[in-house]
Design a protein around this motif. Structure first.
Motif, PDB file in Angstrom:
ATOM      1  N   LYS A  32       0.831  -1.207   0.000  1.00  0.00           N
ATOM      2  CA  LYS A  32       0.000   0.000   0.000  1.00  0.00           C
ATOM      3  C   LYS A  32       0.867   1.258   0.000  1.00  0.00           C
ATOM      4  CE  LYS A  32      -2.304  -1.301   3.775  1.00  0.00           C
ATOM      5  NZ  LYS A  32      -1.899  -2.724   3.951  1.00  0.00           N
ATOM      6  N   PHE A  33       0.391   2.282  -0.704  1.00  0.00           N
ATOM      7  CA  PHE A  33       1.097   3.564  -0.797  1.00  0.00           C
ATOM      8  C   PHE A  33       0.190   4.589  -0.118  1.00  0.00           C
ATOM      9  CE2 PHE A  33       3.982   5.954  -4.062  1.00  0.00           C
ATOM     10  CZ  PHE A  33       4.431   6.793  -3.056  1.00  0.00           C
ATOM     11  N   ILE A  34       0.382   4.785   1.169  1.00  0.00           N
ATOM     12  CA  ILE A  34      -0.481   5.625   1.992  1.00  0.00           C
ATOM     13  C   ILE A  34       0.184   6.976   2.203  1.00  0.00           C
ATOM     14  CG2 ILE A  34      -1.632   5.830   4.238  1.00  0.00           C
ATOM     15  CD1 ILE A  34      -1.466   2.747   4.415  1.00  0.00           C
ATOM     16  N   CYS A  35      -0.572   8.043   2.027  1.00  0.00           N
ATOM     17  CA  CYS A  35      -0.019   9.390   2.132  1.00  0.00           C
ATOM     18  C   CYS A  35      -0.766  10.209   3.178  1.00  0.00           C
ATOM     19  CB  CYS A  35      -0.102  10.094   0.791  1.00  0.00           C
ATOM     20  SG  CYS A  35       0.752   9.227  -0.553  1.00  0.00           S
ATOM     21  N   VAL A  36      -0.090  11.244   3.672  1.00  0.00           N
ATOM     22  CA  VAL A  36      -0.631  12.101   4.725  1.00  0.00           C
ATOM     23  C   VAL A  36      -0.675  13.528   4.204  1.00  0.00           C
ATOM     24  CG1 VAL A  36      -0.398  12.850   7.116  1.00  0.00           C
ATOM     25  CG2 VAL A  36       0.412  10.567   6.434  1.00  0.00           C
ATOM     26  N   GLY A  37      -1.839  14.169   4.336  1.00  0.00           N
ATOM     27  CA  GLY A  37      -2.008  15.525   3.841  1.00  0.00           C
ATOM     28  C   GLY A  37      -1.896  16.570   4.934  1.00  0.00           C
ATOM     29  N   LEU A  38      -1.388  17.740   4.578  1.00  0.00           N
ATOM     30  CA  LEU A  38      -1.327  18.907   5.474  1.00  0.00           C
ATOM     31  C   LEU A  38      -0.681  18.561   6.817  1.00  0.00           C
ATOM     32  CD1 LEU A  38      -4.896  20.353   4.768  1.00  0.00           C
ATOM     33  CD2 LEU A  38      -2.730  20.970   3.659  1.00  0.00           C
ATOM     34  N   ASN A  39       0.448  17.853   6.755  1.00  0.00           N
ATOM     35  CA  ASN A  39       1.086  17.403   7.993  1.00  0.00           C
ATOM     36  C   ASN A  39       2.192  18.332   8.472  1.00  0.00           C
ATOM     37  OD1 ASN A  39       1.238  15.602  10.163  1.00  0.00           O
ATOM     38  ND2 ASN A  39       2.944  14.497   9.223  1.00  0.00           N
ATOM     39  N   TYR A  40       2.336  19.502   7.841  1.00  0.00           N
ATOM     40  CA  TYR A  40       3.214  20.555   8.342  1.00  0.00           C
ATOM     41  C   TYR A  40       2.332  21.802   8.478  1.00  0.00           C
ATOM     42  CZ  TYR A  40       7.393  17.762   7.218  1.00  0.00           C
ATOM     43  OH  TYR A  40       8.357  16.794   7.157  1.00  0.00           O
ATOM     44  N   ALA A  41       2.328  22.408   9.656  1.00  0.00           N
ATOM     45  CA  ALA A  41       1.415  23.526   9.906  1.00  0.00           C
ATOM     46  C   ALA A  41       1.644  24.673   8.928  1.00  0.00           C
ATOM     47  CB  ALA A  41       1.579  24.020  11.345  1.00  0.00           C
ATOM     48  N   ASP A  42       2.915  24.949   8.576  1.00  0.00           N
ATOM     49  CA  ASP A  42       3.190  26.056   7.669  1.00  0.00           C
ATOM     50  C   ASP A  42       2.775  25.731   6.239  1.00  0.00           C
ATOM     51  OD1 ASP A  42       5.203  24.176   7.834  1.00  0.00           O
ATOM     52  OD2 ASP A  42       6.804  25.614   8.255  1.00  0.00           O
ATOM     53  N   HIS A  43       2.773  24.445   5.874  1.00  0.00           N
ATOM     54  CA  HIS A  43       2.242  24.067   4.558  1.00  0.00           C
ATOM     55  C   HIS A  43       0.720  24.204   4.540  1.00  0.00           C
ATOM     56  CE1 HIS A  43       1.348  22.067   0.853  1.00  0.00           C
ATOM     57  NE2 HIS A  43       0.841  21.005   1.433  1.00  0.00           N
ATOM     58  N   ALA A  44       0.062  23.835   5.646  1.00  0.00           N
ATOM     59  CA  ALA A  44      -1.388  24.032   5.730  1.00  0.00           C
ATOM     60  C   ALA A  44      -1.728  25.516   5.554  1.00  0.00           C
ATOM     61  CB  ALA A  44      -1.924  23.507   7.054  1.00  0.00           C
ATOM     62  N   ALA A  45      -0.914  26.385   6.163  1.00  0.00           N
ATOM     63  CA  ALA A  45      -1.163  27.823   6.065  1.00  0.00           C
ATOM     64  C   ALA A  45      -1.040  28.309   4.631  1.00  0.00           C
ATOM     65  CB  ALA A  45      -0.199  28.584   6.974  1.00  0.00           C
TER      66      ALA A  45
END
Length: 285
Positions: A72-85
């Motif tokens: 499986k190739f599982i990914c995580v979104g918006l896991n750095y607060a400054d990237h979310a910003a």
């Protein structure tokens, strides 16, 4: 250990990088680097080998995915607060998870833009490779299930991801959108996955500079959380999110064009270089 595979697609041979930085051939010891190799027993067997006893590889050539038949190739979104910003999104209260449909590609393989793509973007990320089966794992035990770490470029088509109905997967799973490697670096060589510098350049311009210590959810937490929803097996991949500096976050936004070159890396895990091409089915083989 730094494990890798080299050769034409479908013909890769197993190898490692010795302590002196030289490539050594493992094909006389194992047929390939696969999920079984990534288990504690498999890695211990390789550690028992004297690297100096293995044949030198003068010129490895194409570097493939570090292990065969990834899971499986599982990914995580918006896991750095400054990237979310920079994305104009709230910091998530629990990990945002999605999957890549595409099979991983080698670290330096071409990135091929989908037809009529206008908003393909880059994302340097720390990859986590699972080495032992994990379900409902505690955070305290989570890192014991890691075989190793690698560099991942979570290439993303933002129009497909954000402007068309459905899930993020549409923009994340296009062919060639998952370069991995060059190496799988075993977990014993990375004592703290939360203190790794990572960076990315396009055409020589540095866009991303970050460190894994600024993750919203650290690696142990991610493994714990993901294991609440699915069983993780040896050879499964977790891509842990990207720091700020993606093309979508530039003012105005900057997206990849045919002929562009991406170069990216993570401290201790090596570097990747990909050339960007317009759609050509022949480049997908």
């Amino acid at each position: 250990m730094k494990l890798f595979r080299h050769g034409l697609p479908g013909q890769e041979k197993p190898a490692l990088i010795d302590p002196q930085g030289q490539a050594r051939d493992l094909s006389g010891v194992i047929d390939d680097i696969c999920a079984e190799t990534l288990t504690p027993a498999g890695l211990q067997s390789l550690r028992a080998i004297d690297p100096q006893s293995l044949p030198l590889i003068a010129t490895p050539g194409r570097i493939g995915v570090p292990f065969a038949n990834p899971g499986k190739f599982i990914c995580v979104g918006l896991n750095y607060a400054d990237h979310a910003a920079e994305a104009g999104a709230e910091v998530p209260k629990e990990p945002i998870l999605f999957t890549k449909w595409s099979r991983p590609t080698g670290a330096n393989d071409p990135v091929v833009l989908p037809r009529q793509s206008l908003k393909t973007d880059w994302e340097v990320e720390l990859g986590v490779i699972i080495g032992t089966q994990a379900r409902y794992i505690s955070r305290e035990a989570a890192l014991s299930h890691v075989a190793g770490y690698c560099v991942i470029n979570d290439v993303s088509e933002r129009e497909y991801q954000l402007e068309r109905s459905g899930t993020w997967d549409k923009g994340k799973g296009c062919d060639t959108f998952g370069p991995i490697g060059p190496w799988l670096v075993t977990a014993d060589e990375i004592p703290d996955p939360q203190n790794l510098d990572l960076w990315l350049e396009v055409n020589g311009k540095r866009f991303q500079n970050g460190n894994t210590r600024t993750m919203v959810f650290d690696v142990a937490t991610l493994i714990h959380e993901i294991s609440q929803f699915t069983t993780l097996y040896p050879g499964d991949i977790i891509s842990t999110g990207t720091p700020p500096g993606v093309g979508m976050g530039q003012k105005p936004p900057v997206y990849l064009q045919p002929g562009d070159e991406m170069r990216l890396g993570i401290a201790g895990l090596g570097e990747q270089t990909q050339r960007v091409y317009a759609w050509d089915a022949a480049l997908l083989d």
